[in-house]
Scaffold this motif. Structure first.
Motif, short mmCIF file in Angstrom:
data_model
loop_
_atom_site.label_atom_id
_atom_site.label_comp_id
_atom_site.label_asym_id
_atom_site.label_seq_id
_atom_site.Cartn_x
_atom_site.Cartn_y
_atom_site.Cartn_z
N ASP A 20 -31.22 -68.14 61.98
CA ASP A 20 -32.44 -67.40 61.96
C ASP A 20 -32.53 -65.69 61.27
N SER A 21 -31.20 -65.17 61.38
CA SER A 21 -31.34 -63.86 61.26
C SER A 21 -30.64 -63.49 60.14
N ARG A 22 -29.51 -64.09 59.67
CA ARG A 22 -28.81 -63.82 58.48
C ARG A 22 -29.34 -64.57 56.93
#
Length: 179
Positions: A20-22
């Motif tokens: 969800d972040s990269r």
């Protein structure tokens, strides 16, 4: 009577990163796996990065399972205990057979590297439609451990006394091996 020496059979392997972040450009774990499998002589069949959503994960992996040209899928991410970590829940329902030894061995090997924190790893694996699905944690270190200590050997047709390759080739009789 000894068996004749096996020859190397390159597999078509897809990589799925769940994060969800990269972004794909920041995906060092997926890049490590892609580089490692091609260095070992395999083919990168596809590579995707998606958010940690059970239904997106199932959709992508189901597409690869249905593709007779994809022999194995390696995932990275989504195997922890955070609320959004849903890889095991997403993939277990797709398995025709579970490969329990994969998670057991991954945790055993990881204990040497991260101690008892390994109990929090939910690394899993299984077979679906003659396709191997191997789910690793999201860190580059965990991907290195999974590849170097388990997958590199088990995805190599020359590994004795057995490896996974004949199970993947069952859908393609021209490559079927009876090891």
């Amino acid at each position: 009577m000894s068996k004749p020496a096996a020859h190397f059979i390159p597999l078509n392997i897809a990589i799925l990163t769940v994060s969800d972040s990269r972004t794909l450009a920041e995906d060092t774990s997926g890049q490590y796996l892609a580089d490692s499998l091609t260095e070992a002589g395999h083919n990168l069949a596809d590579r995707k990065l998606i958010s940690d959503d059970i239904y997106q994960i199932r959709a992508v992996i189901s597409g690869w399972i249905a593709d007779p040209n994809v022999h194995a899928v390696i995932t990275t991410g989504g195997t922890g205990f955070f609320i959004r970590d849903s890889m095991p829940e997403a993939v277990k329902v797709l398995f025709d057979k579970s490969i329990d030894g994969f998670g057991e061995m991954f945790r055993l090997i990881s204990k040497e590297e991260i101690g008892m924190s390994t109990v929090q790893s939910r690394a899993v694996a299984g077979m679906a439609n003659h396709t191997g699905i191997f789910c690793l944690p999201g860190s580059s270190g965990a991907c290195r451990t999974g590849w170097e200590s388990i997958l590199k050997e088990q995805l190599d047709s020359r590994t004795r006394p057995c490896n996974f390759v004949p199970h993947f080739m069952a859908q393609n009789p021209t490559h079927n091996s009876h090891d």
